[in-house]
Scaffold this motif. Sequence first.
Motif, mmCIF file in Angstrom:
data_model
loop_
_atom_site.group_PDB
_atom_site.id
_atom_site.type_symbol
_atom_site.label_atom_id
_atom_site.label_comp_id
_atom_site.label_asym_id
_atom_site.label_seq_id
_atom_site.Cartn_x
_atom_site.Cartn_y
_atom_site.Cartn_z
ATOM 1 N N ILE A 253 0.866 -1.175 0.000
ATOM 2 C CA ILE A 253 0.000 0.000 0.000
ATOM 3 C C ILE A 253 0.905 1.228 0.000
ATOM 4 O O ILE A 253 1.735 1.399 0.900
ATOM 5 C CB ILE A 253 -0.926 0.015 1.231
ATOM 6 C CG1 ILE A 253 -1.829 -1.220 1.222
ATOM 7 C CG2 ILE A 253 -1.756 1.294 1.266
ATOM 8 C CD1 ILE A 253 -2.755 -1.320 0.038
ATOM 9 N N ARG B 35 -5.931 5.186 1.814
ATOM 10 C CA ARG B 35 -6.088 4.313 2.981
ATOM 11 C C ARG B 35 -4.931 4.454 3.962
ATOM 12 O O ARG B 35 -5.004 3.955 5.090
ATOM 13 C CB ARG B 35 -6.217 2.858 2.521
ATOM 14 C CG ARG B 35 -7.503 2.564 1.765
ATOM 15 C CD ARG B 35 -7.478 1.199 1.102
ATOM 16 N NE ARG B 35 -6.491 1.136 0.016
ATOM 17 C CZ ARG B 35 -6.371 0.114 -0.828
ATOM 18 N NH1 ARG B 35 -7.178 -0.930 -0.710
ATOM 19 N NH2 ARG B 35 -5.451 0.128 -1.782
ATOM 20 N N CYS B 36 -3.866 5.113 3.539
ATOM 21 C CA CYS B 36 -2.724 5.334 4.425
ATOM 22 C C CYS B 36 -2.988 6.583 5.259
ATOM 23 O O CYS B 36 -2.446 7.661 5.017
ATOM 24 C CB CYS B 36 -1.435 5.487 3.617
ATOM 25 S SG CYS B 36 0.052 5.506 4.658
ATOM 26 N N ASP C 188 -1.569 6.389 -0.970
ATOM 27 C CA ASP C 188 -2.892 5.762 -1.016
ATOM 28 C C ASP C 188 -3.797 6.410 0.037
ATOM 29 O O ASP C 188 -3.361 6.644 1.172
ATOM 30 C CB ASP C 188 -2.747 4.263 -0.736
ATOM 31 C CG ASP C 188 -4.017 3.483 -1.036
ATOM 32 O OD1 ASP C 188 -5.038 3.740 -0.365
ATOM 33 O OD2 ASP C 188 -3.985 2.613 -1.922
#
Length: 452
Positions: A134, A140-141, A138
């Motif tokens: 990841i 989501r980070c 990203d």
Amino acid sequence: MSNVYACMWCFFLVVLNPVSLALDATNSSGAAGFSLPLVPYYRTTAGVLEELLPEGDAEGGVNITSIRPKMIPYSGGIYSVRVGIGSGGTQHFYKLALDLVRPLTWMQCKPCVPEKRQDGSVFNTAASPHYHHIASTDPRCMAPYTRAGQGRCTFDVKFQYGDSRARGVLGSDDFVFDGSGPGSPISSVNGLVFGCAHNTHDFYNHDLWAGVMSLNRHPTSFIRQLSARGLAAPRFSYCLASRQHRDRRGFLRFGADIPDQSHARSTPLLHGDLAQGGGMYYVGVVGVSLGGRRLTAITPVMFELNRRSLRGGCIIDVGTSLTLMATAPYHVLVAELIAHMRSRGVQHAIFSPGQKHCFRGKWESIHRHLPSVTLHFQFHPESVALFIRPELLFVAMTGERTDYVCLAIVPYAERTIIGAGQMLDTRFTFDLQQNRLFFAPEQCHLDTSAVS
């Protein structure tokens, strides 16, 4: 808190069949349901007592090293599920312990320092064609994860006790769930996010677990990722059978596989804000009863969450095998318990170090006086409460000349945690869409299958 990390007790492994999956079952909203068999580790009574009663002498000169076989089959355990992770030749099935506290499913990955022995080989990302890191860019980070060098997104998971932790990088790969017999479906989910731990400290996995499966409310948890893809409604449920039924396997159920809960009581899940509650499952406890009598000295403020320090509050965690209680209400409960037992002629014994509270005398005169504990929830009438029967609250043993029964609730400075040992024979359903916890008494061994 998950005792996966800090529990030093002995366990029995119950070997279960592979996972049974039914991703084609749908509810009225079109979301699927499926179930994963639970793999429990049960502590021996000696293992429980090792934690509750550290080696030494009790008040009055009683040596606890003379304990003999148990009289109450204490059933608290730690539960895991078996899932396949990876692609190509590196795909293997791993046991992951359940965790309702931390936001990320994670496992040991090569290289891992130290590399803890586990059931199966340590996951090698280099040999898995579908594995991807990841990236730090990203979306989501995000907190609690950190953007690091080489474009990586890193995690640093701290456990509940001491300096225990796991560090590594976020990645994604295929998760596989195999059927339980000939003709059963084999289903997989591509690209689920999980953590690859390259460093752990004090990860007590009993040479079995590769890591943990997160059922937290954070977007990177297993349940939130499945529900975001429409593979299961954002609900999960379990009903833990007692150790007497260890030849049976229970299930972690998702979405449409959850039995009807229209008869269940419910209470709100609090502090859903990830910045405040960390995705944990907080419930509002406002009082405690002992033997059916409300303890007025235990007040709601004793269970409140401090929004600055994030200490306090009460959470539910099947990954914690014993119930831990905040120190203030714990001391009130113990004082009332001692008074209750003494008024019935039962002697109190304190084991040091640790000030563990036990009662001594003849078994026949002790067991009939053991009281229940009831946890009362806020915003509801008195009928909405969790009743915990005496069999789930005490551990019994025999000595050379007398018998002992010890309280299986321990004090904890951080917060109150309702653990697995006090959840037996009650179905718990976590509804992330309604933000409610549903619970109802149930004969949990009836929702099991035989271990072959």
